[in-house]
Design a protein around this motif. Structure first.
Motif, PDB file in Angstrom:
ATOM      1  N   CYS A 166      26.308  25.675  40.099  1.00 24.67           N
ATOM      2  CA  CYS A 166      25.873  25.384  38.726  1.00 24.67           C
ATOM      3  C   CYS A 166      24.642  24.479  38.743  1.00 24.67           C
ATOM      4  N   LEU A 167      23.747  24.712  37.783  1.00 24.90           N
ATOM      5  CA  LEU A 167      22.530  23.899  37.688  1.00 24.90           C
ATOM      6  C   LEU A 167      22.756  22.611  36.907  1.00 24.90           C
ATOM      7  N   ARG A 168      23.850  22.507  36.166  1.00 22.68           N
ATOM      8  CA  ARG A 168      24.098  21.301  35.362  1.00 22.68           C
ATOM      9  C   ARG A 168      25.531  20.793  35.564  1.00 22.68           C
TER      10      ARG A 168
ATOM     11  N   CYS B 185      25.930  29.895  36.416  1.00 25.90           N
ATOM     12  CA  CYS B 185      27.291  30.073  35.894  1.00 25.90           C
ATOM     13  C   CYS B 185      27.431  31.462  35.272  1.00 25.90           C
TER      14      CYS B 185
ATOM     15  N   SER C  69      29.315  29.916  39.634  1.00 23.24           N
ATOM     16  CA  SER C  69      29.498  28.579  39.050  1.00 23.24           C
ATOM     17  C   SER C  69      29.543  27.499  40.127  1.00 23.24           C
TER      18      SER C  69
ATOM     19  N   TYR D 202      31.076  22.647  36.931  1.00 18.42           N
ATOM     20  CA  TYR D 202      30.128  23.623  36.378  1.00 18.42           C
ATOM     21  C   TYR D 202      30.088  23.550  34.859  1.00 18.42           C
ATOM     22  N   CYS D 203      28.890  23.902  34.325  1.00 14.57           N
ATOM     23  CA  CYS D 203      28.686  23.775  32.877  1.00 14.57           C
ATOM     24  C   CYS D 203      29.189  24.990  32.122  1.00 14.57           C
TER      25      CYS D 203
ATOM     26  N   CYS E  83      24.709  27.796  32.313  1.00 11.68           N
ATOM     27  CA  CYS E  83      23.414  27.954  32.990  1.00 11.68           C
ATOM     28  C   CYS E  83      23.330  29.353  33.617  1.00 11.68           C
TER      29      CYS E  83
ATOM     30  N   GLU F 272      26.660  17.960  35.971  1.00 12.93           N
ATOM     31  CA  GLU F 272      26.940  16.694  35.286  1.00 12.93           C
ATOM     32  C   GLU F 272      27.468  16.918  33.869  1.00 12.93           C
ATOM     33  N   ALA F 273      27.398  18.170  33.384  1.00 13.60           N
ATOM     34  CA  ALA F 273      27.936  18.475  32.048  1.00 13.60           C
ATOM     35  C   ALA F 273      29.441  18.214  31.986  1.00 13.60           C
ATOM     36  N   THR F 274      30.103  18.125  33.154  1.00 16.83           N
ATOM     37  CA  THR F 274      31.550  17.888  33.171  1.00 16.83           C
ATOM     38  C   THR F 274      31.892  16.398  33.145  1.00 16.83           C
TER      39      THR F 274
END
Ligand SMILES: NC(=O)c1ccc[n+]([C@@H]2O[C@H](COP(=O)([O-])OP(=O)(O)OC[C@H]3O[C@@H](n4cnc5c(N)ncnc54)[C@H](O)[C@@H]3O)[C@@H](O)[C@H]2O)c1
Ligand SMILES: [Zn+2]
Ligand SMILES: [Zn+2]
Length: 362
Positions: free
Chosen positions: A102-104, A94, A99, A87-88, A91, A106-108
């Motif tokens: 989470c919508l993003r 989150c 979380s 989770y980012c 968003c 890939e931020a991890t």
């Protein structure tokens, strides 16, 4: 470092000497102390596929050995448990306390313009679910880690990250089971038994477990099932209706094959909820009669990772274990070395086996 590498579909797990990068940004390097064998990794290695070569393993516990410059949530020496939930932290989901969707996510992960975290003979190696726990070390974003007390033993700590979050979380977080409710758990495997753990914590009055194997049902009783039903020898729908009188408040399907999920639907009482967790094949699912569902106010919900917030829930489950309120020790029936993963998965086909955990990473 040594890691167990899966080189292609059906090629199993083989220990190789690979290179792990230094932590950048929010990354944390941990020395793995225990790593659980979850079925999902075997599915990836045998029929789902993805990027190869890959280091799989997503039930991991270890000690922090190095942190990147932006890390603020863990420090060197901390005992941590990893989770595949990515989770980012910024968003709307989150920020709304969800979380796990989470919508993003890939931020991890590192971007395409950055070097791979893992490499072998100079070529990139993929990391299963951002973790890659079948290895001596893991390099992971701090959002995928939660700190647990030092006195938490490593092997049960590893199980917290997937089986416990999913099974107990389905009951406590997704369904929010309350004192006095009736609960049905279909499938007394590693995840289902954690749903039994969760149902006990919630104060469920009746905890009915169904399985096809008596040895699994005996174990479920030891975990706190109040009733067990062998679906080979008894009609599980009738049995649940007999035990509850009018159907169950919550039914958790850890099997996920259409005839079983159809039975699960029929077990629901008025106002009951069916929770879909297991996926037994690509066509897993259930038909819902709108008329029945609306008349009796019933619902069907898909459950991803027990709707867990890992920073809250992993320390919580560790605490429940340390207080003797959550049985994790009896889930573990075998401890193996890093180079025994193929045999470890093979042993899971024996109905008397529980979870297998890698504890020898030398
Ligand atoms: N939704 C999620 O986020 C999530 C996360 C982790 C795992 N899972 C899934 O949860 C499921 C359970 O995982 P597990 O590790 O406990 O698997 P497992 O194989 O250990 O357990 C499955 C159990 O179901 C029993 N079973 C099989 N057919 C049955 C039937 N017809 N009736 C009653 N019981 C039956 C088996 O005997 C076994 O005890 C898997 O499908 C897994 O992929 C989902
Ligand atoms: Zn898993
Ligand atoms: Zn997010």
């Amino acid at each position: 470092m040594k890691a167990s590498v899966t080189k292609g579909l059906g090629q199993g797990f083989a220990v190789e000497d690979i290179t792990i990068g230094d932590p950048v940004g929010h990354e944390v390097r941990i020395a793995v102390k225990a790593s659980g064998l979850c079925h999902s990794d075997l599915s990836v290695a045998t029929f789902i596929g993805g990027e190869f070569p890959v280091v799989l393993g997503h039930e991991v516990a270890g000690e922090v050995v190095e942190v990147g410059p932006l890390v603020s949530q863990v420090k060197v020496g901390d005992h941590v448990v990893g989770s595949l939930i990515q989770y980012c932290g910024s968003c709307v989901n989150c920020l709304g306390g969800r979380s796990y969707i989470c919508l993003r996510p890939e931020a991890t992960l590192r971007g395409a313009d950055q070097a791979s975290r893992l490499s072998w003979n100079g070529a990139p190696v993929a990391q299963g679910m951002g973790l890659g726990g079948f290895a001596q070390e893991v390099l992971v974003h701090e959002n995928q880690l939660a700190v647990v007390p030092d006195e938490m033993p490593w092997a049960p700590a590893a199980l917290l990250g997937c089986g416990v979050l999913t099974g107990a979380g389905a009951v406590l977080r997704s369904a929010e089971v309350r004192q006095g409710d009736t609960v049905v758990v279909i499938g007394a495997g590693g995840v289902g038994l954690n749903a039994v753990n969760g149902a006990r914590l919630a104060g469920a009055e009746k905890i009915i477990v169904t399985d096809l194997e008596d040895v699994k049902l005996d174990r479920a009783r030891a975990f706190g099932a109040t009733h067990v039903v062998n679906s080979r020898t008894a009609d599980p729908v009738e049995a649940v209706r007999d035990i509850t009188g009018h159907g169950a408040d919550h039914v958790f399907d850890f099997v996920g094959v259409r005839p079983v999920t159809a039975q699960a639907m029929q077990m629901l009482g008025r106002g009951g909820g069916l929770y879909l967790i297991g996926v037994g094949g690509m066509d897993a699912g259930v038909d819902v009669s709108a008329l029945t569902a609306l008349t009796y106010s019933q619902k069907v919900q898909g459950v991803y990772m027990g709707s867990s917030e890992i920073k809250r829930d992993l320390p919580f489950y560790a605490s429940m274990y340390l207080q003797g309120r959550m049985n994790l020790d009896d889930l573990i029936t075998k401890r193996i070395a890093l180079d025994e993963i193929d045999a470890g998965y093979e042993s899971l086909t024996d109905p008397s086996s529980g979870r297998v955990v890698i504890t020898d990473l030398s």
